[in-house]
Design a protein around this motif. Structure first.
Motif, PDB file in Angstrom:
ATOM      1  N   HIS A   1       0.885  -1.722   0.010  1.00 59.89           N
ATOM      2  CA  HIS A   1      -0.222   0.286  -0.070  1.00 59.89           C
ATOM      3  C   HIS A   1       0.886   0.523  -0.443  1.00 59.89           C
ATOM      4  O   HIS A   1       0.600   2.176  -0.628  1.00 59.89           O
ATOM      5  CB  HIS A   1      -0.577   0.248   1.407  1.00 59.89           C
ATOM      6  N   ASN A   2       1.819   1.323   0.945  1.00 60.25           N
ATOM      7  CA  ASN A   2       2.643   2.933   1.103  1.00 60.25           C
ATOM      8  C   ASN A   2       3.914   3.337  -0.101  1.00 60.25           C
ATOM      9  O   ASN A   2       3.972   3.723  -0.858  1.00 60.25           O
ATOM     10  CB  ASN A   2       3.718   2.081   2.349  1.00 60.25           C
ATOM     11  N   ILE A   3       4.116   2.429  -0.916  1.00 63.79           N
ATOM     12  CA  ILE A   3       4.618   1.678  -1.963  1.00 63.79           C
ATOM     13  C   ILE A   3       4.128   2.588  -3.563  1.00 63.79           C
ATOM     14  O   ILE A   3       4.213   3.159  -3.883  1.00 63.79           O
ATOM     15  CB  ILE A   3       5.626   0.231  -2.958  1.00 63.79           C
ATOM     16  N   ARG A   4       2.711   1.903  -3.624  1.00 69.19           N
ATOM     17  CA  ARG A   4       2.128   2.240  -4.188  1.00 69.19           C
ATOM     18  C   ARG A   4       1.128   4.205  -4.097  1.00 69.19           C
ATOM     19  O   ARG A   4       1.277   5.151  -5.081  1.00 69.19           O
ATOM     20  CB  ARG A   4       0.180   1.272  -4.264  1.00 69.19           C
TER      21      ARG A   4
ATOM     22  N   LEU B   1      13.552   0.212  -5.510  1.00 64.97           N
ATOM     23  CA  LEU B   1      11.835   1.027  -4.971  1.00 64.97           C
ATOM     24  C   LEU B   1      12.667   3.074  -4.297  1.00 64.97           C
ATOM     25  O   LEU B   1      11.450   3.761  -4.754  1.00 64.97           O
ATOM     26  CB  LEU B   1      10.816   0.504  -4.819  1.00 64.97           C
ATOM     27  N   ALA B   2      12.989   2.360  -2.954  1.00 64.53           N
ATOM     28  CA  ALA B   2      13.008   3.938  -2.522  1.00 64.53           C
ATOM     29  C   ALA B   2      13.543   4.605  -3.133  1.00 64.53           C
ATOM     30  O   ALA B   2      13.357   5.853  -3.015  1.00 64.53           O
ATOM     31  CB  ALA B   2      13.479   3.608  -0.564  1.00 64.53           C
ATOM     32  N   THR B   3      15.343   4.342  -3.367  1.00 60.71           N
ATOM     33  CA  THR B   3      15.261   5.272  -4.559  1.00 60.71           C
ATOM     34  C   THR B   3      14.641   6.005  -5.305  1.00 60.71           C
ATOM     35  O   THR B   3      14.578   7.039  -5.610  1.00 60.71           O
ATOM     36  CB  THR B   3      16.704   4.401  -5.167  1.00 60.71           C
ATOM     37  N   ALA B   4      14.461   4.721  -6.108  1.00 58.26           N
ATOM     38  CA  ALA B   4      13.590   5.289  -7.203  1.00 58.26           C
ATOM     39  C   ALA B   4      12.113   6.996  -6.997  1.00 58.26           C
ATOM     40  O   ALA B   4      11.862   7.274  -7.689  1.00 58.26           O
ATOM     41  CB  ALA B   4      12.267   4.665  -8.278  1.00 58.26           C
ATOM     42  N   LEU B   5      11.496   6.540  -5.455  1.00 60.72           N
ATOM     43  CA  LEU B   5      10.632   7.652  -5.071  1.00 60.72           C
ATOM     44  C   LEU B   5      11.029   8.675  -4.067  1.00 60.72           C
ATOM     45  O   LEU B   5      10.387   9.182  -4.022  1.00 60.72           O
ATOM     46  CB  LEU B   5       9.652   6.346  -4.464  1.00 60.72           C
ATOM     47  N   ASP B   6      12.062   8.272  -4.090  1.00 59.74           N
ATOM     48  CA  ASP B   6      13.454   9.171  -3.176  1.00 59.74           C
ATOM     49  C   ASP B   6      12.554   9.273  -1.553  1.00 59.74           C
ATOM     50  O   ASP B   6      12.629  10.421  -1.773  1.00 59.74           O
ATOM     51  CB  ASP B   6      13.175  10.933  -4.204  1.00 59.74           C
TER      52      ASP B   6
END
Length: 76
Positions: A16-19, A61-66
């Motif tokens: 959910h948090n990634i989305r 994912l964290a890197t892509a979403l900063d």
């Protein structure tokens, strides 16, 4: 409702948090796939808690979403 085991709840929270982070940045799954090198199908499975993300995937994912990897875990 049905009882969900803690691990399942964690996977749902992460998904959910990634989305949510992706949508907050108006990114499509295809754009996320390009940024992370992860397949659209894997990203979709992670978001729906049908697949657990590896630490490596969470980092990408964290890197892509900063953001920080820990942000995906919510209260866990």
């Amino acid at each position: 409702g049905l009882l969900i085991d803690p691990e399942e709840e964690l996977l749902r929270t992460i998904g959910h948090n990634i989305r949510q982070a992706r949508k907050d940045q108006n990114l499509t799954l295809k754009q996320m796939s390009r940024r992370t090198g992860l397949s659209v199908s894997l990203l979709s499975q992670i978001a729906r808690a049908e697949s657990s993300a590896s630490v490596s995937s969470l980092f990408k994912l964290a890197t892509a979403l900063d953001c920080r990897v820990t942000e995906f875990f919510g209260p866990y």
